[in-house]
Design a protein around this motif. Structure first.
Motif, PDB file in Angstrom:
ATOM      1  N   PRO A  85       0.830  -1.212   0.000  1.00 17.28           N
ATOM      2  CA  PRO A  85       0.000   0.000   0.000  1.00 17.28           C
ATOM      3  C   PRO A  85       0.856   1.251   0.000  1.00 17.28           C
ATOM      4  CG  PRO A  85       0.008  -1.006   2.170  1.00 17.28           C
ATOM      5  CD  PRO A  85       0.723  -1.959   1.269  1.00 17.28           C
ATOM      6  N   PRO A  86       0.417   2.314  -0.637  1.00 17.59           N
ATOM      7  CA  PRO A  86       1.194   3.559  -0.627  1.00 17.59           C
ATOM      8  C   PRO A  86       1.134   4.235   0.737  1.00 17.59           C
ATOM      9  CG  PRO A  86      -0.871   3.888  -1.773  1.00 17.59           C
ATOM     10  CD  PRO A  86      -0.808   2.423  -1.451  1.00 17.59           C
ATOM     11  N   ASP A  87       2.064   5.135   0.966  1.00 12.28           N
ATOM     12  CA  ASP A  87       2.135   5.831   2.242  1.00 12.28           C
ATOM     13  C   ASP A  87       1.345   7.129   2.263  1.00 12.28           C
ATOM     14  OD1 ASP A  87       3.788   3.866   3.317  1.00 12.28           O
ATOM     15  OD2 ASP A  87       5.602   4.847   2.544  1.00 12.28           O
ATOM     16  N   GLU A  88       0.987   7.660   1.119  1.00 13.33           N
ATOM     17  CA  GLU A  88       0.279   8.934   1.066  1.00 13.33           C
ATOM     18  C   GLU A  88      -0.795   8.879  -0.002  1.00 13.33           C
ATOM     19  OE1 GLU A  88       3.773  11.008  -1.690  1.00 13.33           O
ATOM     20  OE2 GLU A  88       3.191  11.860   0.251  1.00 13.33           O
ATOM     21  N   PRO A  89      -1.819   9.678   0.128  1.00 13.50           N
ATOM     22  CA  PRO A  89      -2.924   9.622  -0.842  1.00 13.50           C
ATOM     23  C   PRO A  89      -2.518  10.028  -2.244  1.00 13.50           C
ATOM     24  CG  PRO A  89      -3.196  11.461   0.679  1.00 13.50           C
ATOM     25  CD  PRO A  89      -2.089  10.630   1.216  1.00 13.50           C
ATOM     26  N   LYS A  90      -1.534  10.904  -2.370  1.00 14.72           N
ATOM     27  CA  LYS A  90      -1.119  11.321  -3.702  1.00 14.72           C
ATOM     28  C   LYS A  90      -0.554  10.158  -4.497  1.00 14.72           C
ATOM     29  CE  LYS A  90       2.187  14.240  -3.735  1.00 14.72           C
ATOM     30  NZ  LYS A  90       2.919  15.521  -3.591  1.00 14.72           N
ATOM     31  N   ALA A  91       0.243   9.309  -3.851  1.00 17.15           N
ATOM     32  CA  ALA A  91       0.777   8.136  -4.540  1.00 17.15           C
ATOM     33  C   ALA A  91      -0.334   7.165  -4.919  1.00 17.15           C
ATOM     34  CB  ALA A  91       1.811   7.444  -3.658  1.00 17.15           C
ATOM     35  N   TYR A  92      -1.354   7.055  -4.062  1.00 15.61           N
ATOM     36  CA  TYR A  92      -2.489   6.176  -4.388  1.00 15.61           C
ATOM     37  C   TYR A  92      -3.216   6.674  -5.637  1.00 15.61           C
ATOM     38  CZ  TYR A  92      -6.758   3.434  -3.733  1.00 15.61           C
ATOM     39  OH  TYR A  92      -7.819   2.576  -3.916  1.00 15.61           O
ATOM     40  N   VAL A  93      -3.406   7.976  -5.739  1.00 14.75           N
ATOM     41  CA  VAL A  93      -4.115   8.533  -6.892  1.00 14.75           C
ATOM     42  C   VAL A  93      -3.332   8.297  -8.177  1.00 14.75           C
ATOM     43  CG1 VAL A  93      -4.928  10.678  -7.933  1.00 14.75           C
ATOM     44  CG2 VAL A  93      -5.341  10.241  -5.513  1.00 14.75           C
ATOM     45  N   GLU A 108      -7.634   6.179   6.767  1.00 10.55           N
ATOM     46  CA  GLU A 108      -7.348   7.614   6.805  1.00 10.55           C
ATOM     47  C   GLU A 108      -6.824   8.106   5.458  1.00 10.55           C
ATOM     48  OE1 GLU A 108      -4.595   8.025   9.961  1.00 10.55           O
ATOM     49  OE2 GLU A 108      -6.098   7.775  11.568  1.00 10.55           O
ATOM     50  N   MET A 109      -5.999   7.307   4.807  1.00 16.38           N
ATOM     51  CA  MET A 109      -5.470   7.708   3.508  1.00 16.38           C
ATOM     52  C   MET A 109      -6.566   7.799   2.468  1.00 16.38           C
ATOM     53  SD  MET A 109      -2.707   5.697   1.135  1.00 16.38           S
ATOM     54  CE  MET A 109      -3.923   4.386   0.947  1.00 16.38           C
ATOM     55  N   LEU A 110      -7.456   6.815   2.426  1.00 15.52           N
ATOM     56  CA  LEU A 110      -8.551   6.853   1.462  1.00 15.52           C
ATOM     57  C   LEU A 110      -9.503   8.011   1.744  1.00 15.52           C
ATOM     58  CD1 LEU A 110      -9.375   3.030   1.209  1.00 15.52           C
ATOM     59  CD2 LEU A 110      -8.149   4.448  -0.451  1.00 15.52           C
ATOM     60  N   GLN A 111      -9.721   8.307   2.998  1.00 16.69           N
ATOM     61  CA  GLN A 111     -10.592   9.427   3.338  1.00 16.69           C
ATOM     62  C   GLN A 111      -9.963  10.750   2.916  1.00 16.69           C
ATOM     63  OE1 GLN A 111     -11.538   9.633   7.498  1.00 16.69           O
ATOM     64  NE2 GLN A 111     -13.009  11.318   7.249  1.00 16.69           N
ATOM     65  N   GLU A 112      -8.667  10.866   3.076  1.00 12.42           N
ATOM     66  CA  GLU A 112      -7.988  12.087   2.653  1.00 12.42           C
ATOM     67  C   GLU A 112      -7.966  12.220   1.139  1.00 12.42           C
ATOM     68  OE1 GLU A 112      -3.676  14.327   3.342  1.00 12.42           O
ATOM     69  OE2 GLU A 112      -4.137  12.408   4.332  1.00 12.42           O
ATOM     70  N   ALA A 113      -7.893  11.098   0.433  1.00  2.98           N
ATOM     71  CA  ALA A 113      -7.909  11.133  -1.029  1.00  2.98           C
ATOM     72  C   ALA A 113      -9.313  11.285  -1.589  1.00  2.98           C
ATOM     73  CB  ALA A 113      -7.263   9.867  -1.593  1.00  2.98           C
ATOM     74  N   GLY A 114     -10.327  11.224  -0.749  1.00  2.00           N
ATOM     75  CA  GLY A 114     -11.702  11.355  -1.228  1.00  2.00           C
ATOM     76  C   GLY A 114     -12.223  10.135  -1.948  1.00  2.00           C
ATOM     77  N   ILE A 115     -11.781   8.946  -1.559  1.00  2.00           N
ATOM     78  CA  ILE A 115     -12.174   7.699  -2.218  1.00  2.00           C
ATOM     79  C   ILE A 115     -12.931   6.840  -1.219  1.00  2.00           C
ATOM     80  CG2 ILE A 115     -11.336   5.574  -3.297  1.00  2.00           C
ATOM     81  CD1 ILE A 115      -8.957   7.155  -4.311  1.00  2.00           C
ATOM     82  N   GLU A 116     -14.097   6.380  -1.641  1.00  2.00           N
ATOM     83  CA  GLU A 116     -14.917   5.485  -0.830  1.00  2.00           C
ATOM     84  C   GLU A 116     -14.840   4.084  -1.420  1.00  2.00           C
ATOM     85  OE1 GLU A 116     -17.227   4.249   2.289  1.00  2.00           O
ATOM     86  OE2 GLU A 116     -16.359   6.252   1.969  1.00  2.00           O
ATOM     87  N   PRO A 117     -14.129   3.163  -0.786  1.00  2.00           N
ATOM     88  CA  PRO A 117     -14.002   1.817  -1.377  1.00  2.00           C
ATOM     89  C   PRO A 117     -15.315   1.061  -1.334  1.00  2.00           C
ATOM     90  CG  PRO A 117     -13.008   1.870   0.805  1.00  2.00           C
ATOM     91  CD  PRO A 117     -13.405   3.277   0.499  1.00  2.00           C
TER      92      PRO A 117
END
Length: 554
Positions: free
Chosen positions: A474-482, A511-520
């Motif tokens: 898993p990535p460490d920050e939401p920007k990398a996830y995006v 917390e990372m998904l919430q910060e990225a605005g993604i609802e799994p």
């Protein structure tokens, strides 16, 4: 009076022991006595020295022991009026003054740009780009025809927003997600802008040797001097080698359609072919900051005639530590040239580039163009069952990208997929540039269905029809996830993003998904076939978890 401290003495080359010096050039009463015997030149020189010594002692506030009473001190010269800092004595023109505060930030200097966080952005939606066309944006016929051959019939929102301002000569700051069509946005605008600048005479006159007639038989003719290679007029900087190569694949056909030539300058390959390309003449330079700076230091690449500069993926470039190399490269281009900066986010370091190099930029923010429906799932897997779970998740038809955190794990996971009978290939920094290009070509052509890559490859890989993005780490920050998730769901196709995590990372992932605005769509346990871990109550090994069972178990 205290005796003066002795200092070291080094004899001159023409020093002769025992020879007395000519004339009386000493100081003190003996020198005055010799001057009184009629040595006028020495007297004049001695008086000049005593006068300079007297002025020096008066300035320091100490009495002059050699001052003569018959001499009257000259009146003190009037002080000049204070001039403001930076004003030259020849006129009212102001000079550039460089001063820095305690933190090292420049002060007392007028900045050309404004803070990136304070710049208002104009948002362009898909509805605004519905009726637009490349010809209507101002692109020429050859460029429009080449874009149609590449499959770009209608422009995306980011292209509709940035191309008109780029053709008008303004600095542009474009914010859009990965895969929104930024490469065509700045590539087509760059080529058309160079055509207009060439028509305006900004390229200068090319010095061509005069043609000589056919020599007579037996006549000796000197060889014509070799024409000096033309310097590049445009520069495109990318953070990674893969992104630079893909930009060249897109921009090169557009540039060739109007008579411009491009060249790639990336690390990991021999530098001699790149030097040879520069000797033949290049119009558009596409490369990474490290290799471009290396060629400049070798005095093989001259950036003083660069009129247009493009920085792609500026946020990722700053993350990799290329902020200072990019600043050094941009400072060697023509002052006041046009700059186009494209980035998904505007962090602090990106704001530094905007404030220093962009002058009143046109800021545009585009809506995701032609993106399909992308579903997000998070599977919680035990450590001893992780490899089995990954093999089971990629054992499906379609094109799959797997992201890892380290190079060693990417190589090991690729070998595990091959041992399981799957066609997989790896892409990471430990591979040579030729092998990286070969592996990426295998995945793009369909010869390999699975590509296992590190985060470096998460930027700039443009491969259509990626069905699944599997994040083994898993990535460490939401920007990398995006940016990882941006590999799928392109060109209107649907996609899926699956993240495999350990039980200890559930809170951080939420917390990372919430910060990225993604609802799994799903967040729960996953048990692969043949799991050796502890079996959970109510689970059947090998069965893909359903939402009603997995919900609440995270």
């Amino acid at each position: 009076m205290a005796q003066k401290r002795r200092r070291g003495f080094k004899a001159p080359a023409n020093y002769e022991p025992g020879r007395k010096p000519k004339g009386g050039r000493g100081r003190g009463p003996h020198a005055q006595g010799r001057a009184a015997d009629g040595d006028a030149p020495d007297e004049r020189r001695g008086s000049e020295r005593r006068g300079s010594d007297r002025r020096e002692t008066e300035r320091r506030g100490r009495p002059d022991v050699h001052a003569r009473p018959d001499r009257v001190a000259r009146p003190e010269r009037a002080k000049r009026p204070d001039r403001p800092a930076g004003e030259r004595s020849g006129g009212g023109e102001r000079a550039r003054v460089f001063a820095f505060d305690e933190q090292g930030a420049p002060k007392g200097r007028e900045r050309q740009g404004a803070s990136a966080s304070r710049l208002p952005a104009k948002r362009t939606t898909a509805a605004d780009a519905a009726a637009a066309s490349f010809a209507g944006l101002g692109l020429g016929g050859n460029i429009v025809r080449t874009l149609a051959e590449q499959g770009a019939d209608r422009p995306f929102p980011i292209q509709v927003a940035t191309i008109p301002d780029a053709l008008a000569g303004r600095d542009v700051l474009g914010r859009a997600r990965t895969g929104s069509g930024k490469t065509i946005a700045f590539g087509a605008a760059l080529v058309e802008r160079l055509l207009r600048l060439k028509a305006e005479g900004r390229f200068g006159e090319e010095q061509r040797p005069a043609r000589q007639g056919k020599p007579k038989r037996g006549e000796r003719v000197e060889r014509a001097p070799r024409r000096q290679a033309r310097n590049p007029k445009a520069l495109i900087l990318a953070p990674t080698r893969e992104l630079a190569l893909q930009i060249d694949r897109t921009v090169q056909p557009i540039a060739r359609s109007v008579g411009f030539f491009t060249a790639q300058f990336v690390g990991g390959v021999p530098i001699e072919p790149q030097v040879h390309a520069l000797s033949r003449g290049v119009d558009i330079v596409i490369g990474t900051p490290g290799r471009v700076q290396d060629l400049v230091n070798r005095r093989k690449l001259d950036l003083r005639e660069v009129l247009v500069t493009v920085i792609d993926e500026a946020d990722h470039m700053c993350e990799l530590g290329f902020l200072e190399p990019v600043q050094r490269v941009l400072r060697q281009t023509e002052r006041g040239g046009q700059r186009l900066l494209f980035s998904a986010t505007l962090d602090g370091q990106v704001s530094e580039l905007v404030e220093e190099f962009l002058r009143k930029p046109a800021v545009h923010e585009a809506e995701d163009g032609a993106t399909g429906d992308v579903s997000h799932r998070v599977y919680v897997v035990l450590r001893e069952d992780k490899d089995r779970a990954l093999v089971e998740l990629v054992s499906r038809p379609g094109r799959i990208m797997v992201f890892c955190r380290t190079r060693a794990y990417a190589e090991r996971l690729s070998e595990a997929f091959v041992d399981a009978g799957l066609s997989a290939t790896a892409l990471h920094g430990d591979l040579s540039q030729a092998r990286r290009e070969r592996n990426l070509e295998r995945f793009a052509s369909g010869k390999a269905a699975i590509l296992v890559a590190t985060d470096v490859a998460a930027r700039g890989i443009h491969v259509d029809d990626v069905d699944l993005v599997l994040q083994a780490d898993p990535p460490d920050e939401p920007k990398a996830y995006v940016h990882r998730a941006g590999r799928t769901g392109r060109a209107g196709s649907d996609g899926e993003v699956v993240t495999v995590i350990a039980r200890t990372r559930q809170k951080r992932t939420r917390e990372m998904l919430q910060e990225a605005g993604i609802e799994p769509e799903f967040f729960g346990d996953y048990v692969p076939e043949g799991a050796v871990g502890v079996q959970r109550a109510g689970w059947i090994p090998g069965e893909t978890p359903r939402e009603d069972r997995g919900r609440g178990r995270g």
